[in-house]
Write an enzyme that holds these catalytic residues in place. Structure first.
Site, PDB file in Angstrom:
ATOM      1  CG  LEU A 139      -1.812   1.122   1.274  1.00 59.16           C
ATOM      2  CD1 LEU A 139      -2.835   1.315   0.024  1.00 59.16           C
ATOM      3  CD2 LEU A 139      -2.736   1.073   2.613  1.00 59.16           C
TER       4      LEU A 139
ATOM      5  CE1 TYR B   3       3.919 -11.178  12.680  1.00 58.77           C
ATOM      6  CE2 TYR B   3       1.755 -11.790  11.969  1.00 58.77           C
ATOM      7  CZ  TYR B   3       3.011 -12.266  12.191  1.00 58.77           C
ATOM      8  OH  TYR B   3       3.287 -13.612  12.500  1.00 58.77           O
ATOM      9  CB  THR B   4      -0.110  -8.529   6.513  1.00 61.46           C
ATOM     10  OG1 THR B   4       1.263  -8.561   5.918  1.00 61.46           O
ATOM     11  CG2 THR B   4      -0.408  -6.913   6.967  1.00 61.46           C
TER      12      THR B   4
ATOM     13  CE1 TYR C  52      -3.402  -8.693   9.651  1.00 59.89           C
ATOM     14  CE2 TYR C  52      -5.303  -9.587   8.877  1.00 59.89           C
ATOM     15  CZ  TYR C  52      -4.387  -8.456   8.876  1.00 59.89           C
ATOM     16  OH  TYR C  52      -4.547  -7.620   7.801  1.00 59.89           O
TER      17      TYR C  52
END
Length: 284
Positions: A13, A63-64, A127
């Site tokens: 992004l 954190y993905t 997540y």
């Protein structure tokens, strides 16, 4: 227009923001990669805020790693909650408006109607939990914020589903892809455009928003269209979620209702297939 600090600038992004800002001639974006300004380093963040005196802050740092988060909850929490809290507190102190990106994973995804901002958040993965905690810590520390939940993000930058499918489609004659998870692919260029639109228009309708492209599809149908529009003859076989087990549980239905974004932010949102065609054109 004052300075805009962008954290996580080296990610997907962040790269899209830099690209769109250059295309549209948006001034004042200061792109900060993790090695320059880590959101877990309060002293470094304070130095950046003091130096640039930003009017806006866009947080693309997160954190993905959805499956790894099941084993690394505390690391995910440090980034997605604590790091975000560091930014929120500094934004409140410096009078900076925070723009933050969240996820459809804050929902359980057990329904069958487009999800509104007022619907209950009930994450079913580590997540999703840490991203929801990030939203909560923002609301606890500042009132000048825009949180945009999004879904199925892809672009010509970094690693993502579209680029993976194109690579695998060139390597294999056949692929198995899940058909019983429904959502909406989101072109990160479009999301970047929405974030910059908020800044360009000086919008003050602060709060929580949903933003994805329009329409509904499955991962299977998404893959079929990627190959068809990309000129590949790869055969796609639909499979159920339980045939492709993952450590983290995914929402079965995570279509986001964008009514609030369209009315309060004044953004026009393309259909996912239109944006996919544009991404593939750029990749070609």
């Amino acid at each position: 227009m004052g300075n805009t600090l962008v954290f996580g600038a080296s990610g997907q992004l962040g790269q899209c923001l830099a690209h769109v800002a250059t295309e549209r001639g948006v001034p004042g974006l200061v792109m900060l990669a993790e090695e320059e300004a880590n959101i877990l380093n309060p002293d470094g963040l304070r130095a950046a805020f003091a130096h640039y005196q930003p009017q806006y802050c866009i947080n693309c740092a997160a954190y993905t790693a959805v499956d790894k988060a099941e084993d690394e909850l505390e690391l995910a929490r440090r980034v997605n909650r604590d790091g975000v809290g560091n930014l929120a507190r500094l934004c409140a102190e410096f009078g900076t408006t925070l723009l933050h990106v969240s996820t459809d994973f804050v929902f359980a995804g057990t329904g069958n109607q487009p999800l509104q901002e007022t619907d209950e958040a009930a994450p079913i993965s580590a997540y999703g939990l840490t991203k929801l905690e990030g939203e909560q810590v923002i609301a606890a520390h500042t009132t000048q914020y825009f949180i945009l939940r999004t879904s199925w993000l892809y672009s010509e930058f970094a690693g993502n589903f579209v680029k993976t499918m194109l690579r695998l489609g060139r390597e294999r004659e056949e692929l198995r892809v899940i058909w019983d998870q429904l959502g909406t692919p989101t072109y990160a260029i479009d999301l970047a455009g929405c974030l910059l639109h908020i800044i360009e228009t000086g919008n003050t309708h602060y709060g929580l928003y949903h933003y994805s492209n329009e329409g509904v599809t499955s991962w299977y149908d998404f893959a079929v269209d990627i190959f068809a529009l990309g000129g590949l003859n790869t055969r796609v076989i639909p499979i159920r979620t339980d045939e492709y087990p993952t450590k983290a549980t995914r929402p079965t239905y995570s279509v986001l209702d964008k009514t609030k974004a369209k009315t309060q932010l004044g953004v026009a949102i393309p259909h996912w297939r239109t944006s996919l065609q544009e991404c593939l054109r750029r990749l070609a």
